[in-house]
Write an enzyme that holds these catalytic residues in place. Structure first.
Site, PDB file in Angstrom:
ATOM      1  N   ASP A 104     -46.338   4.868 -52.367  1.00 17.18           N
ATOM      2  CA  ASP A 104     -45.893   3.484 -52.161  1.00 17.18           C
ATOM      3  C   ASP A 104     -46.842   2.450 -52.754  1.00 17.18           C
ATOM      4  OD1 ASP A 104     -44.040   1.601 -51.004  1.00 17.18           O
ATOM      5  OD2 ASP A 104     -45.504   1.201 -49.426  1.00 17.18           O
ATOM      6  N   SER A 145     -41.177  -3.898 -50.464  1.00 15.22           N
ATOM      7  CA  SER A 145     -40.377  -2.688 -50.662  1.00 15.22           C
ATOM      8  C   SER A 145     -39.094  -2.793 -49.845  1.00 15.22           C
ATOM      9  CB  SER A 145     -41.160  -1.446 -50.218  1.00 15.22           C
ATOM     10  OG  SER A 145     -42.373  -1.342 -50.939  1.00 15.22           O
ATOM     11  N   GLN A 186     -37.939   3.773 -55.923  1.00 20.42           N
ATOM     12  CA  GLN A 186     -38.071   2.675 -54.963  1.00 20.42           C
ATOM     13  C   GLN A 186     -37.522   1.400 -55.568  1.00 20.42           C
ATOM     14  OE1 GLN A 186     -41.850   0.265 -53.756  1.00 20.42           O
ATOM     15  NE2 GLN A 186     -41.712   1.925 -52.254  1.00 20.42           N
TER      16      GLN A 186
END
Length: 317
Positions: A234, A258, A308
């Site tokens: 991430d 995100s 993502q």
């Protein structure tokens, strides 16, 4: 989880964050549907509940990778109870970030055991804080099996020994964000094309490569290594979007968050060793940008693929 957090080094702190405590079982009830077993009509009658603490962040919000990793751990702990022909490592996850988390509070994880088949186990996890979900994830686990085997080749890029780490770049800078990057992160990162914290470079390309590894040895537990890999995934996956448009993380106009995260685990990984994270962005539109990543062990094995989408907005002054 430990109560004495004053002197834990970064990797020990992460391991402590991922050491969840099981609280018990929550029973799901359904109203408005006829029948005594109404809860079964929605696929779940109970959830096992775990709790984990949060890492302190300079901005006061929980790091998304932390919640990803804790969801992996919570789901994986319930799969360890499944009787089969062998362990069932995680092979995929799909999660949505719903609300920012408060890094001063613990998080509870409600795991619904959706199905345990002959070789696959499916789980649904809700990460809850202040009585509301901050993340919802579905994930699947599979017993190891034989079958067709192929992979993309590893990109040819300079090795980690030829590059500076972020701790080297930001060490000595008297700023809370710089100190956190240099001293508090449990994952070492080395950008092949240079980081986009202060300088996006001269090439407007939507791709980059980052070497990363845990800053110490982890226990020999593949669930833990997979969780730490999810944690590390991430950090930088939205950066190819910024690089393509010449935007740096410190741009005062930037508003980024995100939105969702998917990950497929292909082969076992030792995140204590170097992993190359090859990233690119195929699209950015409507204040959202998509990042796609491939993770390669240093020996060339493709260990994971990620995707993502994030909110990427530039606020007009």
């Amino acid at each position: 989880m430990t109560d004495d957090l004053t002197a834990l080094p970064p990797l020990a702190d992460l391991i402590d964050v991922l050491t969840l405590r099981e609280l018990g079982t929550a029973h799901i009830s359904v109203t408005g549907i006829e029948g005594q077993d109404a809860a079964s009509s929605i696929g779940a009658t109970s959830a096992r509940v775990f709790e984990g603490r949060s890492q302190k962040m300079p901005h006061g919000r929980v790091f998304g990778g932390q919640v990803l990793a804790q969801c992996v751990m919570a789901a994986g702990l319930t799969v360890r109870d499944v009787v089969g022909d062998g362990p069932r490592p995680i092979h995929s996850l799909h999660g949505y970030f719903m609300r920012p988390g408060d890094d001063t509070l613990p998080i509870r994880f409600a795991v619904e055991e959706m199905r345990d088949g002959a070789s696959f186990s499916t789980r649904r996890v809700h990460a809850i804080q202040k009585g509301a979900p901050i993340m919802s994830m579905t994930c699947s686990f599979q017993e190891r099996a034989g079958g067709l085997d192929h992979q993309d080749p590893m990109p040819e890029v300079p090795g980690p020994d030829e590059l500076r780490s972020l701790s080297d770049v930001f060490g000595g800078i008297d700023h809370p964000g710089a100190k956190h990057i240099a001293e508090s992160r449990p994952i070492e990162q080395r950008h092949v094309e240079g980081s986009v914290f202060l300088d996006a470079g001269t090439e407007r390309v939507a791709e980059q490569h980052v070497w990363m590894r845990a800053i110490g040895e982890l226990p020999d537990d593949q669930l833990l290594h997979s969780a730490v890999l999810a944690y590390a995934s991430d950090y930088t996956l939205l950066e190819p979007i910024l690089r393509r448009h010449g935007v740096v993380w410190t741009d005062p106009r930037l508003r980024a968050a995100s939105l969702d995260h998917s990950m497929w685990f292909h082969r076992d990984v030792d995140i204590s060793d170097w992993v190359l994270y090859a990233q690119q962005s195929p699209s950015a539109i409507s204040g959202r940008g998509l990042g796609i990543g491939q993770m390669f062990a240093q020996d060339g094995r493709l260990v994971a693929t990620t995707a993502q989408e994030g909110m990427i907005r530039l606020k007009e002054s």
